[in-house]
Design a protein around this motif. Structure first.
Motif, PDB file in Angstrom:
ATOM      1  N   PHE A  81      35.101  49.927  37.579  1.00 37.26           N
ATOM      2  CA  PHE A  81      34.534  48.719  38.190  1.00 37.26           C
ATOM      3  C   PHE A  81      35.198  47.443  37.672  1.00 37.26           C
ATOM      4  O   PHE A  81      35.501  46.526  38.461  1.00 37.26           O
ATOM      5  N   ASN A  82      35.432  47.348  36.359  1.00 31.50           N
ATOM      6  CA  ASN A  82      36.022  46.126  35.808  1.00 31.50           C
ATOM      7  C   ASN A  82      37.421  45.849  36.345  1.00 31.50           C
ATOM      8  O   ASN A  82      37.872  44.698  36.350  1.00 31.50           O
ATOM      9  N   ARG A  83      38.105  46.892  36.812  1.00 31.48           N
ATOM     10  CA  ARG A  83      39.418  46.664  37.436  1.00 31.48           C
ATOM     11  C   ARG A  83      39.273  45.823  38.698  1.00 31.48           C
ATOM     12  O   ARG A  83      40.138  45.016  39.032  1.00 31.48           O
ATOM     13  N   THR A  84      38.154  46.027  39.418  1.00 33.85           N
ATOM     14  CA  THR A  84      37.992  45.325  40.702  1.00 33.85           C
ATOM     15  C   THR A  84      37.779  43.827  40.534  1.00 33.85           C
ATOM     16  O   THR A  84      37.893  43.077  41.512  1.00 33.85           O
ATOM     17  N   ILE A  85      37.467  43.369  39.318  1.00 37.86           N
ATOM     18  CA  ILE A  85      37.317  41.932  39.085  1.00 37.86           C
ATOM     19  C   ILE A  85      38.448  41.383  38.216  1.00 37.86           C
ATOM     20  O   ILE A  85      38.386  40.245  37.752  1.00 37.86           O
ATOM     21  N   SER A  86      39.484  42.180  38.013  1.00 37.81           N
ATOM     22  CA  SER A  86      40.641  41.737  37.236  1.00 37.81           C
ATOM     23  C   SER A  86      41.563  40.876  38.113  1.00 37.81           C
ATOM     24  O   SER A  86      41.676  41.121  39.317  1.00 37.81           O
ATOM     25  N   PRO A  87      42.233  39.887  37.544  1.00 38.80           N
ATOM     26  CA  PRO A  87      43.085  38.991  38.339  1.00 38.80           C
ATOM     27  C   PRO A  87      44.293  39.681  38.967  1.00 38.80           C
ATOM     28  O   PRO A  87      44.874  39.166  39.918  1.00 38.80           O
ATOM     29  N   GLY A 123      45.500  33.995  44.501  1.00 39.55           N
ATOM     30  CA  GLY A 123      44.819  32.781  44.910  1.00 39.55           C
ATOM     31  C   GLY A 123      43.471  33.001  45.568  1.00 39.55           C
ATOM     32  O   GLY A 123      42.790  32.036  45.934  1.00 39.55           O
ATOM     33  N   HIS A 124      43.067  34.255  45.724  1.00 42.21           N
ATOM     34  CA  HIS A 124      41.780  34.563  46.335  1.00 42.21           C
ATOM     35  C   HIS A 124      40.658  34.444  45.288  1.00 42.21           C
ATOM     36  O   HIS A 124      40.898  34.550  44.085  1.00 42.21           O
ATOM     37  N   SER A 125      39.451  34.242  45.772  1.00 37.42           N
ATOM     38  CA  SER A 125      38.293  34.098  44.883  1.00 37.42           C
ATOM     39  C   SER A 125      37.676  35.459  44.597  1.00 37.42           C
ATOM     40  O   SER A 125      37.474  36.265  45.511  1.00 37.42           O
ATOM     41  N   VAL A 126      37.363  35.699  43.326  1.00 36.90           N
ATOM     42  CA  VAL A 126      36.732  36.951  42.898  1.00 36.90           C
ATOM     43  C   VAL A 126      35.247  36.689  42.680  1.00 36.90           C
ATOM     44  O   VAL A 126      34.865  35.737  41.987  1.00 36.90           O
TER      45      VAL A 126
END
Length: 213
Positions: free
Chosen positions: A76-82, A174-177
Motif C-alpha cells: 500500500f505505501n508504494r501507491t503513495i510514493s512519489p 506533477g499529479h496530486s497524491v
C-alpha cells in the motif's frame, strides 16, 4: 426515452466490458497512461471485484467504470510514493475483497462516457455501487481502513475530495497524491447527502467540459 443502467461488479458481469472500459479511460484521461488490455485482464483475474461497471441496459455497452484495487498491506505505501508507477500493480500485490480482515484500496480510476448527457446519474450510480459493495463486505468482517489515489486532473482531484480523501503529496509527474484513513467512518457514514454528491458531480462535469480538467 430515459436510459436505464445496471451497476455491477466484475464478478457479477464478467470480463466482457473490459475493452469498453479501456476505451473510456483513453477518452477520459486524454493521453495519460492507461493500463493495457493485458494488464486489465491480469488485474481482473486476480480480483474481478476491482471493477465496477455501469452498463447501458439497451445497448449492453459499458458507459462508466470504477477501478478500485484492494492491495496487500506491504504494498500500500508504494501507491503513495512519489515515484509509484501503476504498472507495478500485478496479481502478486492484489488482495481479496471478500475474506474477513483489514483491507487497503488503491482507487485507480473513475471514468464515464464523455458524450453522455447522463453523466451525473452514471457517476452517482457507480459510487453507490462501490459504497454498497464495501458496506456489505463490512458486515462480513472485511473492513477497508485506507484508500489511496492519484489525481491527474482538476476533476479527479475534486472527486477525491468529494470522497473524503486528503491530498498528502505530489507525484514526481506533477499529479496530486491523495489518501483517506478509515473508509468505514468517512464514506459508510455518508457524510455527503445524495443531493450534495450530485452538486459536486455536476461541478466536476462542468470543469471537464470547460477544459479545467
Amino acid at each position: 426515452m430515459k436510459n436505464h443502467y445496471d451497476f455491477v461488479t466484475g464478478e457479477e458481469y464478467g470480463e466482457l466490458p473490459l475493452l469498453g472500459a479501456i476505451n473510456l479511460a483513453v477518452e477520459t484521461y486524454r493521453g495519460e497512461h492507461v493500463f493495457s488490455h493485458s494488464k486489465h485482464i491480469e488485474i481482473f483475474k486476480a480480483n474481478p471485484n476491482s471493477f465496477f461497471f455501469a452498463m447501458d441496459t439497451l445497448t449492453k455497452k459499458v458507459v462508466g467504470c470504477i477501478v478500485a484495487i484492494p492491495v496487500k498491506d506491504d504494498f500500500f505505501n508504494r501507491t503513495i510514493s512519489p515515484d509509484f508507477n501503476e504498472d507495478e500493480l500485478s496479481k502478486d500485490v492484489i488482495a481479496s475483497s471478500k475474506s474477513p480482515g483489514v483491507r487497503k484500496l488503491y482507487f485507480c480510476s473513475i471514468t464515464c462516457d464523455q458524450k453522455s448527457s447522463d453523466r451525473v446519474r452514471i457517476l452517482s450510480g457507480l459510487m453507490r455501487k462501490f459504497i454498497s459493495f464495501y458496506g456489505e463486505r463490512l458486515l462480513e468482517g472485511c473492513k477497508v481502513t485506507e484508500v489511496s489515489a492519484m489525481a491527474v486532473s482538476a476533476a479527479g482531484a475534486h472527486l477525491c475530495e468529494m470522497m473524503g480523501l486528503t491530498k498528502i503529496s505530489e507525484h514526481q509527474d506533477g499529479h496530486s497524491v491523495y489518501k483517506l484513513s478509515n473508509l468505514s467512518k468517512k464514506i459508510y457514514d455518508n457524510h455527503l447527502t445524495n443531493v450534495q454528491k450530485n452538486v459536486v458531480l455536476r461541478d466536476v462535469i462542468r470543469r471537464t467540459r470547460t477544459g479545467a480538467a
